[in-house]
Enzyme design. Structure first.
Site, mmCIF file in Angstrom:
data_model
loop_
_atom_site.group_PDB
_atom_site.id
_atom_site.type_symbol
_atom_site.label_atom_id
_atom_site.label_comp_id
_atom_site.label_asym_id
_atom_site.label_seq_id
_atom_site.Cartn_x
_atom_site.Cartn_y
_atom_site.Cartn_z
ATOM 1 N N ASP A 32 1.401 5.888 -6.196
ATOM 2 C CA ASP A 32 1.263 6.213 -4.774
ATOM 3 C C ASP A 32 -0.038 6.967 -4.527
ATOM 4 O OD1 ASP A 32 1.728 8.836 -5.606
ATOM 5 O OD2 ASP A 32 3.833 8.814 -5.006
ATOM 6 N N HIS A 90 -0.165 -0.261 -6.116
ATOM 7 C CA HIS A 90 0.692 0.526 -5.232
ATOM 8 C C HIS A 90 2.182 0.277 -5.467
ATOM 9 C CE1 HIS A 90 0.797 3.487 -2.257
ATOM 10 N NE2 HIS A 90 0.966 2.747 -1.164
#
Length: 434
Positions: free
Chosen positions: A410, A406
């Site tokens: 995304d 992350h």
């Protein structure tokens, strides 16, 4: 004639190896290319063949010791009549001897006149191993230049820099290791036995591969914020195609056609469209890879290993299937080299072969994503017919899990990539597979 057995160089970035086991002892006859020892480098355990036929006369390095590539570790006499066997394996230095050695090295650091080896550009030469140790210990190049070397031409050896680090630690407070390292540090077996006494408890020592896997997994979770996305995929067309052509494929190629071949090909095609999924992170920089080295988790006798298929983007379905079979076969027969498990850019793991339908795999650092494949099961699902009407049908379904880093991936990108993999599988042109 005496022939040296040296620690082999098993890959470009491999600078040292650990001896796991000698399969021969001093006095044993050996044949050229016969396995005489097993070594471990990074995550691969390899069998090392004898460089010559003769008698193993001396073993210089014990099991479980780690030495630099090129180090002489044993001697073979090719003339059996001239063989003089030294039956005792060289003993490791005692703690007192090591202390004296380090004391002597420390004195040399402080008193010896420097005679460092220089390259053509006038810069002092340091081996990759010495540079690696220096980087790990935070020793700058300017500091390295002040270490007296005992190697040829004044070169700094591994022992020189380790002795220097020992001496420096006396003058400087120790730097506290990252907290996550505590989870994988060795513990004293005797102390542990007091806490978990037999026969109610049994304490088992991790083997080399298990230790490295533990370190790799703990580091990965520490480095990357993991996020997982899960999608279901209809693989009915692929299942039907495989059932129809499996026998012909095996006769043609000499190995079985598996669902993994279709999944890997679908992933490669998706990675071409989403290059960020085929990258790594270095500090505040993103390294995009203009090639796809596709890793695949394989269960081997020594544990789970993830070799990778080099330049998978250049292969069609049949070429990829052949590469998968080659890598899997060599993994299970312990014929991998360190290069086979290095340089991977994305990984696929199929835990569905064990009957698991869903999993959340850990990213294989320094990659930024890993795809998990669950078990294929038949179940009722709602589908739409050609006229747009909904109906219930029995379909072969599978859950796919994408775990991604992350820091740079995304939810939108991860979701789109996973959807593309699903689409590639559900709309696979099976008739062009081979």
């Amino acid at each position: 004639m005496q022939v040296d057995v040296v620690m082999p160089k098993m890959g470009e970035s491999i600078q040292e190896g650990k001896i796991l086991r000698w399969t021969k002892k001093p006095g044993d006859k050996v044949q050229k290319d016969e396995t005489i020892l097993e070594i471990s480098t990074d995550k691969v355990d390899s069998e090392i063949p004898s460089p010559a036929s003769g008698v193993l006369t001396k073993i210089l390095v014990q099991e479980q010791e780690t030495v630099e590539v090129g180090t002489v570790i044993a001697k073979i006499e090719t003339d059996a009549s001239a063989a003089t066997v030294e039956t005792e394996i060289s003993e490791p230095a005692t703690s007192e001897a090591k202390k004296e050695e380090h004391e002597g090295a420390r004195e040399r650091q402080e008193t010896a006149e420097k005679a460092p080896a220089r390259g053509r550009d006038g810069q002092r030469f340091y081996s990759p191993l010495v540079r690696t140790i220096a980087k790990k210990e935070g020793i700058a190049l300017s500091e390295l230049d002040h270490i007296a070397g005992t190697g040829a031409g004044g070169r700094v050896t591994k022992h020189d820099i380790l002795a220097y680090i020992d001496a420096r630690s006396i003058r400087r407070p120790a730097v506290q290791a990252p907290a996550w390292l505590a989870a994988i540090q060795p513990v004293d077996a005797k102390e542990l036995a007091k806490k978990y006494p037999p026969p109610r408890y049994t304490i088992v020592q991790m083997d080399n591969v298990q230790q490295k896997m533990a370190e790799h997994m703990v580091r990965s979770v520490h480095v990357s914020p993991h996020v997982a996305a899960i999608s279901e995929c209809d693989v009915t067309r692929i299942v039907e195609f495989r059932n129809k052509h499996a026998e012909r494929f095996e006769k043609q190629e000499g190995f079985k056609l598996t669902y993994t071949h279709f999944f890997l090909h679908a992933v490669v095609e998706a990675l071409k469209e989403f290059p960020l999924m085929n990258s790594s992170v270095e500090g505040d920089k993103i390294i995009l890879k203009n090639f796809i080295n596709l890793g695949m988790a394989v269960a081997s006798p020594s544990g789970l290993i993830v070799p990778n298929i080099k330049n998978a983007e250049e292969k069609n379905f049949l070429g990829l299937a052949r590469a998968v079979n080659d890598v899997a076969t060599r993994t299970r027969s312990r014929k991998l080299t360190p290069d086979d498990i290095q340089g991977g850019t994305f990984t696929v793991t199929n835990y569905g072969v064990f009957g698991n339908i869903i999993g959340t795999p850990i990213i294989n650092q320094p990659q930024v994503g890993i795809l998990g494949i669950g078990a294929i099961t038949k179940r009722p699902v709602v589908i739409t017919d050609a006229e747009g009407a909904d109906m219930i049908a029995i379909r072969s379904m599978v859950y796919l899990t994408l775990t991604f880093d992350h820091r740079i991936i995304d939810g939108e990108l991860g979701g789109k990539f996973l959807s593309k993999v699903v689409s590639n599988i559900e709309q696979y042109d099976v008739e062009k597979a081979f």
